[in-house]
Design a protein around this motif. Structure first.
Motif, PDB file in Angstrom:
ATOM      1  N   ARG A  71       0.878  -1.290  -0.068  1.00  0.00           N
ATOM      2  CA  ARG A  71       0.202  -0.001  -0.031  1.00  0.00           C
ATOM      3  C   ARG A  71       0.709   1.244  -0.045  1.00  0.00           C
ATOM      4  NH1 ARG A  71      -5.413  -1.403   3.182  1.00  0.00           N
ATOM      5  NH2 ARG A  71      -6.098   0.786   2.412  1.00  0.00           N
ATOM      6  N   LYS A  72       0.696   1.921  -1.103  1.00  0.00           N
ATOM      7  CA  LYS A  72       1.576   3.307  -1.216  1.00  0.00           C
ATOM      8  C   LYS A  72       1.199   4.451  -0.334  1.00  0.00           C
ATOM      9  CE  LYS A  72       3.226   2.328  -5.952  1.00  0.00           C
ATOM     10  NZ  LYS A  72       3.039   3.090  -7.326  1.00  0.00           N
ATOM     11  N   ASP A  73       1.740   5.094   0.361  1.00  0.00           N
ATOM     12  CA  ASP A  73       1.480   6.185   1.023  1.00  0.00           C
ATOM     13  C   ASP A  73       0.858   7.314   0.070  1.00  0.00           C
ATOM     14  OD1 ASP A  73       2.185   8.726   2.932  1.00  0.00           O
ATOM     15  OD2 ASP A  73       3.246   9.258   1.312  1.00  0.00           O
ATOM     16  N   LYS A  74      -0.229   7.965   0.537  1.00  0.00           N
ATOM     17  CA  LYS A  74      -0.929   8.765  -0.428  1.00  0.00           C
ATOM     18  C   LYS A  74      -0.910  10.167   0.453  1.00  0.00           C
ATOM     19  CE  LYS A  74      -5.382   9.403  -2.645  1.00  0.00           C
ATOM     20  NZ  LYS A  74      -6.636   8.774  -2.674  1.00  0.00           N
ATOM     21  N   HIS A  79       1.033  15.776  13.664  1.00  0.00           N
ATOM     22  CA  HIS A  79       0.556  16.259  14.901  1.00  0.00           C
ATOM     23  C   HIS A  79       1.762  17.689  14.925  1.00  0.00           C
ATOM     24  CE1 HIS A  79       0.441  17.384  19.264  1.00  0.00           C
ATOM     25  NE2 HIS A  79      -0.685  16.590  19.127  1.00  0.00           N
ATOM     26  N   ARG A  80       1.249  18.698  15.269  1.00  0.00           N
ATOM     27  CA  ARG A  80       2.108  20.022  15.161  1.00  0.00           C
ATOM     28  C   ARG A  80       3.337  19.553  16.117  1.00  0.00           C
ATOM     29  NH1 ARG A  80      -0.194  23.171  18.113  1.00  0.00           N
ATOM     30  NH2 ARG A  80      -2.194  21.758  18.830  1.00  0.00           N
ATOM     31  N   THR A  81       3.320  19.090  17.146  1.00  0.00           N
ATOM     32  CA  THR A  81       4.217  19.009  18.054  1.00  0.00           C
ATOM     33  C   THR A  81       4.945  17.569  18.510  1.00  0.00           C
ATOM     34  OG1 THR A  81       3.003  19.352  20.094  1.00  0.00           O
ATOM     35  CG2 THR A  81       4.160  21.355  19.163  1.00  0.00           C
ATOM     36  N   ASN A  82       3.904  16.610  18.794  1.00  0.00           N
ATOM     37  CA  ASN A  82       4.254  15.318  19.507  1.00  0.00           C
ATOM     38  C   ASN A  82       4.481  14.476  18.130  1.00  0.00           C
ATOM     39  OD1 ASN A  82       3.679  16.790  21.747  1.00  0.00           O
ATOM     40  ND2 ASN A  82       1.981  15.435  22.141  1.00  0.00           N
ATOM     41  N   ASP A  83       5.240  13.531  18.570  1.00  0.00           N
ATOM     42  CA  ASP A  83       5.988  12.425  17.525  1.00  0.00           C
ATOM     43  C   ASP A  83       4.828  11.351  17.051  1.00  0.00           C
ATOM     44  OD1 ASP A  83       7.879  11.236  15.932  1.00  0.00           O
ATOM     45  OD2 ASP A  83       8.481   9.866  17.591  1.00  0.00           O
ATOM     46  N   ILE A  84       3.903  11.657  16.387  1.00  0.00           N
ATOM     47  CA  ILE A  84       3.019  10.925  15.906  1.00  0.00           C
ATOM     48  C   ILE A  84       2.256  11.498  14.704  1.00  0.00           C
ATOM     49  CG2 ILE A  84       1.103  11.817  17.229  1.00  0.00           C
ATOM     50  CD1 ILE A  84       0.034   9.047  17.768  1.00  0.00           C
ATOM     51  N   CYS A  85       1.670  10.637  13.795  1.00  0.00           N
ATOM     52  CA  CYS A  85       1.122  11.158  12.565  1.00  0.00           C
ATOM     53  C   CYS A  85       0.077  10.144  12.222  1.00  0.00           C
ATOM     54  CB  CYS A  85       2.102  11.447  11.493  1.00  0.00           C
ATOM     55  SG  CYS A  85       2.760  10.019  10.683  1.00  0.00           S
ATOM     56  N   LEU A  86      -0.797  10.623  11.280  1.00  0.00           N
ATOM     57  CA  LEU A  86      -1.853   9.784  10.537  1.00  0.00           C
ATOM     58  C   LEU A  86      -1.404   9.841   9.126  1.00  0.00           C
ATOM     59  CD1 LEU A  86      -5.165  11.215  12.233  1.00  0.00           C
ATOM     60  CD2 LEU A  86      -4.372   8.731  12.550  1.00  0.00           C
ATOM     61  N   ASP A  87      -1.483   8.592   8.727  1.00  0.00           N
ATOM     62  CA  ASP A  87      -1.235   8.714   7.126  1.00  0.00           C
ATOM     63  C   ASP A  87      -2.467   7.912   6.420  1.00  0.00           C
ATOM     64  OD1 ASP A  87       0.048   8.384   4.555  1.00  0.00           O
ATOM     65  OD2 ASP A  87       1.846   8.046   5.369  1.00  0.00           O
ATOM     66  N   LYS A  88      -2.713   8.421   5.213  1.00  0.00           N
ATOM     67  CA  LYS A  88      -3.656   7.694   4.275  1.00  0.00           C
ATOM     68  C   LYS A  88      -2.943   7.030   3.087  1.00  0.00           C
ATOM     69  CE  LYS A  88      -7.547   7.154   2.056  1.00  0.00           C
ATOM     70  NZ  LYS A  88      -8.378   6.180   2.455  1.00  0.00           N
ATOM     71  N   THR A  89      -3.155   5.687   2.987  1.00  0.00           N
ATOM     72  CA  THR A  89      -2.700   4.933   1.795  1.00  0.00           C
ATOM     73  C   THR A  89      -3.673   4.655   0.861  1.00  0.00           C
ATOM     74  OG1 THR A  89      -3.540   2.758   2.838  1.00  0.00           O
ATOM     75  CG2 THR A  89      -1.141   3.579   3.353  1.00  0.00           C
ATOM     76  N   GLU A  90      -3.210   4.336  -0.351  1.00  0.00           N
ATOM     77  CA  GLU A  90      -4.142   4.148  -1.448  1.00  0.00           C
ATOM     78  C   GLU A  90      -5.121   2.884  -0.967  1.00  0.00           C
ATOM     79  OE1 GLU A  90      -1.826   2.988  -4.845  1.00  0.00           O
ATOM     80  OE2 GLU A  90      -1.253   5.289  -5.119  1.00  0.00           O
ATOM     81  N   GLU A  91      -6.450   2.853  -1.517  1.00  0.00           N
ATOM     82  CA  GLU A  91      -7.422   2.002  -1.163  1.00  0.00           C
ATOM     83  C   GLU A  91      -7.051   0.563  -2.080  1.00  0.00           C
ATOM     84  OE1 GLU A  91     -10.812   4.208  -2.138  1.00  0.00           O
ATOM     85  OE2 GLU A  91     -11.061   4.531  -0.352  1.00  0.00           O
ATOM     86  N   ILE A  92      -7.626  -0.481  -1.450  1.00  0.00           N
ATOM     87  CA  ILE A  92      -6.963  -1.579  -2.204  1.00  0.00           C
ATOM     88  C   ILE A  92      -8.640  -2.197  -2.821  1.00  0.00           C
ATOM     89  CG2 ILE A  92      -6.612  -3.967  -1.992  1.00  0.00           C
ATOM     90  CD1 ILE A  92      -4.879  -3.328   0.593  1.00  0.00           C
ATOM     91  N   LYS A  93      -8.439  -2.507  -4.279  1.00  0.00           N
ATOM     92  CA  LYS A  93      -9.750  -2.875  -4.901  1.00  0.00           C
ATOM     93  C   LYS A  93      -9.605  -4.197  -5.357  1.00  0.00           C
ATOM     94  CE  LYS A  93     -11.641   1.622  -6.233  1.00  0.00           C
ATOM     95  NZ  LYS A  93     -12.053   2.326  -7.102  1.00  0.00           N
ATOM     96  N   VAL A  94     -10.654  -5.127  -5.009  1.00  0.00           N
ATOM     97  CA  VAL A  94     -10.741  -6.523  -5.901  1.00  0.00           C
ATOM     98  C   VAL A  94     -12.064  -6.614  -6.429  1.00  0.00           C
ATOM     99  CG1 VAL A  94     -10.811  -8.844  -5.387  1.00  0.00           C
ATOM    100  CG2 VAL A  94      -9.212  -7.477  -4.013  1.00  0.00           C
ATOM    101  N   ASP A  95     -12.044  -6.798  -7.843  1.00  0.00           N
ATOM    102  CA  ASP A  95     -13.141  -6.926  -8.652  1.00  0.00           C
ATOM    103  C   ASP A  95     -14.009  -5.581  -8.493  1.00  0.00           C
ATOM    104  OD1 ASP A  95     -12.671  -9.698  -9.455  1.00  0.00           O
ATOM    105  OD2 ASP A  95     -13.282 -10.432  -7.710  1.00  0.00           O
ATOM    106  N   GLY A  96     -13.112  -4.611  -8.439  1.00  0.00           N
ATOM    107  CA  GLY A  96     -13.916  -3.146  -8.544  1.00  0.00           C
ATOM    108  C   GLY A  96     -14.477  -2.663  -6.925  1.00  0.00           C
TER     109      GLY A  96
END
Length: 238
Positions: A71-74, A79-96
């Motif tokens: 899954r590729k990073d998207k 977070h502005r100061t603390n050592d944490i983040c949220l990341d969005k990856t590409e969605e996975i599709k099977v048969d659409g």
């Protein structure tokens, strides 16, 4: 780019994932992460994704014993100061159809000083074939307890709130899940301190998972705090 680990399986291998990338064109283990929603949003440390020369980061998500999703990073929300983040990856599709991502049990409170905790992460993974980017990923566990809790972290590598433990955090374990006594994730590995060889002691720091509630994300066409999505019980899709 995946070789299954030895048969020593650890609960969580379908939820907790290694992150890889290339530094100076060499495949590198960047850290560990886990998914926070069913749409491909994951949590890791901010410092893991601070490499400006890596594009994209790749999350190695195990689907079955034989199937692995790359899954590729998207999109990264830090977070502005603390050592944490949220990341969005590409969605996975099977048969659409979009495949839902399994998420691990977590909570936004943390244990008390002295209580036992553990982490699951991928620090002992091995790059077997650099030319073809072939890895052997090994999910390992490390145990300890909460030593102290700080509003201002004593580690020069971190800012803001942090939790001190004596878990042995190795390189590659950053972003790994930290479980409390109830087996729910309450934080992520951030950093450890170099101690004197004769000390026979371990000092490491954990960032509370509740910090993700303060991260600003894009929801539809607007910017909103992740905590607002959570409290309003909207879709957690980021």
């Amino acid at each position: 780019m995946f070789i299954t680990q030895d048969k020593k399986q650890i609960d969580g291998s379908y939820f907790i994932c290694p992150i890889t990338g290339k530094i100076n064109n060499k495949p590198t283990l960047i850290g560990t992460c886990f998914f926070i929603d069913h749409f491909g949003g994951f949590v890791t440390t901010k410092h893991c994704l601070n490499y400006s020369d890596i594009d994209p980061f790749i999350v190695i998500q195990r689907a079955t014993e034989q199937l692995v999703h790359l899954r590729k990073d998207k999109m990264i929300f830090k977070h502005r100061t603390n050592d944490i983040c949220l990341d969005k990856t590409e969605e996975i599709k099977v048969d659409g159809k979009i495949i839902s991502t399994p998420i691990i049990d977590y909570e936004f409170k943390y244990p008390n000083i002295g209580e036992k905790v553990r982490t699951s992460a991928y620090p002992k993974s091995t790059l077997i074939d650099p030319t073809n980017n072939i890895w052997k990923f090994s999910l390992d566990q490390f145990f300890g307890e909460i030593v102290d809790i700080y509003d201002n972290c004593p580690s020069t590598k971190l800012k803001g709130h942090c939790i001190q433990t004596n878990i042995n955090i190795l390189s590659g374990a950053s972003g790994g899940t930290v479980f409390g006594p109830n087996n729910k994730v309450f934080g992520i590995n951030s950093t450890s301190l170099e101690e004197p060889e004769d000390c026979n002691c371990l000092t490491s720091f954990v960032t509370s998972l509740n910090n993700i509630l303060e991260i600003e994300v894009i929801h539809g066409t607007e910017s909103i705090l992740f905590g607002e999505l959570f409290v309003k019980q909207l879709s957690y899709k980021i």
